[in-house]
Design a protein around this motif. Sequence first.
Motif, PDB file in Angstrom:
ATOM      1  N   ARG A  30      39.342  22.944  41.060  1.00 52.56           N
ATOM      2  CA  ARG A  30      39.166  24.005  42.051  1.00 52.56           C
ATOM      3  C   ARG A  30      40.192  25.116  41.828  1.00 52.56           C
ATOM      4  NH1 ARG A  30      39.988  21.253  46.409  1.00 52.56           N
ATOM      5  NH2 ARG A  30      37.829  20.576  46.573  1.00 52.56           N
ATOM      6  N   ALA A  31      41.436  24.734  41.574  1.00 52.36           N
ATOM      7  CA  ALA A  31      42.476  25.728  41.329  1.00 52.36           C
ATOM      8  C   ALA A  31      42.152  26.545  40.088  1.00 52.36           C
ATOM      9  CB  ALA A  31      43.831  25.036  41.164  1.00 52.36           C
ATOM     10  N   LEU A  32      41.696  25.869  39.030  1.00 54.77           N
ATOM     11  CA  LEU A  32      41.341  26.574  37.804  1.00 54.77           C
ATOM     12  C   LEU A  32      40.161  27.515  38.039  1.00 54.77           C
ATOM     13  CD1 LEU A  32      42.044  26.853  34.795  1.00 54.77           C
ATOM     14  CD2 LEU A  32      40.407  25.030  34.317  1.00 54.77           C
ATOM     15  N   SER A  33      39.230  27.087  38.863  1.00 56.02           N
ATOM     16  CA  SER A  33      38.077  27.934  39.189  1.00 56.02           C
ATOM     17  C   SER A  33      38.515  29.183  39.949  1.00 56.02           C
ATOM     18  CB  SER A  33      37.054  27.151  40.030  1.00 56.02           C
ATOM     19  OG  SER A  33      36.547  26.058  39.307  1.00 56.02           O
ATOM     20  N   TYR A  34      39.489  29.025  40.869  1.00 57.80           N
ATOM     21  CA  TYR A  34      40.014  30.179  41.594  1.00 57.80           C
ATOM     22  C   TYR A  34      40.687  31.155  40.627  1.00 57.80           C
ATOM     23  CZ  TYR A  34      39.223  28.092  46.206  1.00 57.80           C
ATOM     24  OH  TYR A  34      38.648  27.582  47.335  1.00 57.80           O
ATOM     25  N   LEU A  35      41.459  30.606  39.696  1.00 58.00           N
ATOM     26  CA  LEU A  35      42.117  31.465  38.707  1.00 58.00           C
ATOM     27  C   LEU A  35      41.084  32.230  37.886  1.00 58.00           C
ATOM     28  CD1 LEU A  35      44.941  29.105  37.397  1.00 58.00           C
ATOM     29  CD2 LEU A  35      45.250  31.136  38.780  1.00 58.00           C
ATOM     30  N   GLN A  36      40.045  31.526  37.462  1.00 55.12           N
ATOM     31  CA  GLN A  36      39.002  32.172  36.661  1.00 55.12           C
ATOM     32  C   GLN A  36      38.258  33.215  37.489  1.00 55.12           C
ATOM     33  OE1 GLN A  36      38.383  31.447  33.189  1.00 55.12           O
ATOM     34  NE2 GLN A  36      37.456  33.467  33.566  1.00 55.12           N
ATOM     35  N   TYR A  37      38.008  32.886  38.765  1.00 54.30           N
ATOM     36  CA  TYR A  37      37.362  33.849  39.667  1.00 54.30           C
ATOM     37  C   TYR A  37      38.217  35.102  39.808  1.00 54.30           C
ATOM     38  CZ  TYR A  37      36.021  36.002  44.113  1.00 54.30           C
ATOM     39  OH  TYR A  37      35.665  36.899  45.090  1.00 54.30           O
ATOM     40  N   GLY A  38      39.503  34.896  40.036  1.00 51.43           N
ATOM     41  CA  GLY A  38      40.405  36.038  40.157  1.00 51.43           C
ATOM     42  C   GLY A  38      40.450  36.856  38.892  1.00 51.43           C
ATOM     43  N   LEU A  39      40.388  36.173  37.767  1.00 52.93           N
ATOM     44  CA  LEU A  39      40.390  36.878  36.482  1.00 52.93           C
ATOM     45  C   LEU A  39      39.142  37.738  36.352  1.00 52.93           C
ATOM     46  CD1 LEU A  39      42.199  36.931  33.922  1.00 52.93           C
ATOM     47  CD2 LEU A  39      40.673  35.219  32.940  1.00 52.93           C
ATOM     48  N   ASP A  40      38.021  37.213  36.769  1.00 52.07           N
ATOM     49  CA  ASP A  40      36.758  37.968  36.693  1.00 52.07           C
ATOM     50  C   ASP A  40      36.778  39.169  37.637  1.00 52.07           C
ATOM     51  OD1 ASP A  40      35.853  36.115  34.871  1.00 52.07           O
ATOM     52  OD2 ASP A  40      34.741  34.932  36.360  1.00 52.07           O
ATOM     53  N   GLN A  41      37.447  39.021  38.791  1.00 58.21           N
ATOM     54  CA  GLN A  41      37.497  40.124  39.749  1.00 58.21           C
ATOM     55  C   GLN A  41      38.376  41.259  39.250  1.00 58.21           C
ATOM     56  OE1 GLN A  41      35.678  40.298  42.779  1.00 58.21           O
ATOM     57  NE2 GLN A  41      34.715  38.615  41.658  1.00 58.21           N
ATOM     58  N   GLY A  44      43.783  41.989  42.825  1.00 57.99           N
ATOM     59  CA  GLY A  44      44.326  41.086  43.832  1.00 57.99           C
ATOM     60  C   GLY A  44      45.211  39.997  43.245  1.00 57.99           C
ATOM     61  N   PHE A  45      45.704  39.149  44.140  1.00 59.60           N
ATOM     62  CA  PHE A  45      46.596  38.058  43.756  1.00 59.60           C
ATOM     63  C   PHE A  45      45.897  36.709  43.932  1.00 59.60           C
ATOM     64  CE2 PHE A  45      49.511  41.481  44.691  1.00 59.60           C
ATOM     65  CZ  PHE A  45      50.539  41.306  43.781  1.00 59.60           C
ATOM     66  N   ILE A  46      46.184  35.793  43.018  1.00 61.34           N
ATOM     67  CA  ILE A  46      45.778  34.403  43.160  1.00 61.34           C
ATOM     68  C   ILE A  46      47.064  33.598  43.328  1.00 61.34           C
ATOM     69  CG2 ILE A  46      44.607  32.440  42.098  1.00 61.34           C
ATOM     70  CD1 ILE A  46      42.736  34.691  42.633  1.00 61.34           C
ATOM     71  N   VAL A  47      47.093  32.713  44.318  1.00 62.49           N
ATOM     72  CA  VAL A  47      48.290  31.918  44.586  1.00 62.49           C
ATOM     73  C   VAL A  47      47.945  30.438  44.472  1.00 62.49           C
ATOM     74  CG1 VAL A  47      50.074  31.337  46.264  1.00 62.49           C
ATOM     75  CG2 VAL A  47      49.228  33.693  46.111  1.00 62.49           C
ATOM     76  N   ILE A  48      48.658  29.731  43.591  1.00 63.38           N
ATOM     77  CA  ILE A  48      48.479  28.295  43.418  1.00 63.38           C
ATOM     78  C   ILE A  48      49.801  27.612  43.751  1.00 63.38           C
ATOM     79  CG2 ILE A  48      47.849  26.422  41.843  1.00 63.38           C
ATOM     80  CD1 ILE A  48      45.591  28.374  42.300  1.00 63.38           C
ATOM     81  N   THR A  49      49.773  26.700  44.728  1.00 60.58           N
ATOM     82  CA  THR A  49      50.990  25.975  45.121  1.00 60.58           C
ATOM     83  C   THR A  49      50.771  24.475  44.947  1.00 60.58           C
ATOM     84  OG1 THR A  49      50.259  25.932  47.433  1.00 60.58           O
ATOM     85  CG2 THR A  49      51.704  27.734  46.777  1.00 60.58           C
ATOM     86  N   GLY A  50      51.870  23.742  44.970  1.00 62.51           N
ATOM     87  CA  GLY A  50      51.773  22.288  44.859  1.00 62.51           C
ATOM     88  C   GLY A  50      53.139  21.675  44.658  1.00 62.51           C
ATOM     89  N   PRO A  51      53.267  20.372  44.944  1.00 66.08           N
ATOM     90  CA  PRO A  51      54.551  19.686  44.750  1.00 66.08           C
ATOM     91  C   PRO A  51      54.983  19.700  43.287  1.00 66.08           C
ATOM     92  CG  PRO A  51      53.044  18.367  46.090  1.00 66.08           C
ATOM     93  CD  PRO A  51      52.251  19.490  45.530  1.00 66.08           C
ATOM     94  N   ILE A  52      56.248  19.376  43.049  1.00 65.93           N
ATOM     95  CA  ILE A  52      56.787  19.321  41.694  1.00 65.93           C
ATOM     96  C   ILE A  52      56.002  18.313  40.863  1.00 65.93           C
ATOM     97  CG2 ILE A  52      58.825  18.715  40.316  1.00 65.93           C
ATOM     98  CD1 ILE A  52      60.536  19.538  42.706  1.00 65.93           C
ATOM     99  N   GLY A  53      55.612  18.743  39.660  1.00 64.10           N
ATOM    100  CA  GLY A  53      54.970  17.824  38.720  1.00 64.10           C
ATOM    101  C   GLY A  53      53.484  17.645  38.882  1.00 64.10           C
ATOM    102  N   THR A  54      52.825  18.457  39.736  1.00 64.61           N
ATOM    103  CA  THR A  54      51.388  18.277  39.951  1.00 64.61           C
ATOM    104  C   THR A  54      50.524  19.064  38.971  1.00 64.61           C
ATOM    105  OG1 THR A  54      51.569  19.942  41.716  1.00 64.61           O
ATOM    106  CG2 THR A  54      51.483  17.640  42.383  1.00 64.61           C
ATOM    107  N   GLY A  55      51.134  19.843  38.071  1.00 65.47           N
ATOM    108  CA  GLY A  55      50.354  20.449  36.997  1.00 65.47           C
ATOM    109  C   GLY A  55      50.077  21.928  37.116  1.00 65.47           C
ATOM    110  N   LYS A  56      50.884  22.658  37.866  1.00 64.82           N
ATOM    111  CA  LYS A  56      50.646  24.098  38.033  1.00 64.82           C
ATOM    112  C   LYS A  56      50.791  24.840  36.701  1.00 64.82           C
ATOM    113  CE  LYS A  56      53.931  24.241  41.078  1.00 64.82           C
ATOM    114  NZ  LYS A  56      54.197  22.786  41.144  1.00 64.82           N
ATOM    115  N   THR A  57      51.851  24.526  35.951  1.00 68.07           N
ATOM    116  CA  THR A  57      52.091  25.192  34.676  1.00 68.07           C
ATOM    117  C   THR A  57      51.005  24.836  33.669  1.00 68.07           C
ATOM    118  OG1 THR A  57      54.468  25.142  35.065  1.00 68.07           O
ATOM    119  CG2 THR A  57      53.754  25.543  32.814  1.00 68.07           C
TER     120      THR A  57
END
Length: 340
Positions: A30-41, A44-57
């Motif tokens: 879902r997060a990757l889909s939001y990033l791709q959606y934002g890229l297509d748009q 604006g800003f896309i914000v992805i949050t999560g605890p340490i080590g959950t794979g944001k990078t």
Amino acid sequence: MYESYYGFKEKPFQLSPDPRFFFASNHHQRALSYLQYGLDQGEGFIVITGPIGTGKTTIARNLLNNINDANIVAVQLVTTILNPHELLALVAAEFQIEVEGSSKAELLQGIEQFLIRLNQQGKRALLIVDEAQNLPSETVEELRMLSNFQLDNKPLIQSFLLGQEELKGIIQAPDMEQFRQRIIASAHLKPLSEAEVKEYIDHRLQQANCNKEHVFDEGAYAVIHDKTGGVPRKINIFVDRILLFGFLEDLNVIDVEAVNQVAEEMEIELTGSLHAKPISESTATQTITTEIEAASLDSIKSTLKEVEDILDTTIKEKVKMARYVDKLLKQKNKELSQSK
């Protein structure tokens, strides 16, 4: 080390993010889909949050690795605590923008001219800001000001922010209303479920070209989930150590007992060391005498038992290391004899 023993072509549980090992859980997809959606748009800003080590990078690198649009010029910043001026200098450096001076006005002018040149070439800029929770609110606001660079009513730069849960607190502050209105999508990553932990481990083993049908006993996955909380980075550290243990113990299939034993070893390594403050000989003698007089016999026995356990664990680790070195030497000798 254990790669050849288990038939891997490379280590499957390295800590450094690798897009090839990206595992798309429901939240990560879902997060990757939001990033791709934002890229297509393209705005604006896309914000992805999560605890340490959950794979944001890992998600960010996966996105960059799969960008097929040659007209998108993307850079990724890994931020520390930067003031607005320092952020602009870093943006200019990452985009390799030559700026005559170092003042804020000169940096802004250089960045704007660069973005206009990109636009004239039919290209646009993408700025991915990792560890964004380190940015003060005024620096996040500076990112919003960069998004004001437009030409023919089209934004010249777009930003993705990835950060730990503290980033949500920064964005939700009362003075960040203008920034919040520029966010077109957001996602919050969660740890993996027990079923996803099994899928995650099997996926990484497959990516490493594992030639064994079963490396882990079915019950081992549940214990790994319990010990790591489903956090991918913790899983990588833990399973890497488990595979090393399996190699040293000549285990063809790793079972629950092996997983628990490694968990116990790692817990002792992290929390079982003795810490003592240096004190003078006279003070030490007085302290020991006082403690012996005050302590009950049961307390002394308990302390001695703890010391015995720690010494026993240390001896086991020494023996295991000796076995490991011996095993490596035998493996090297075998390779040398085969090469002759």
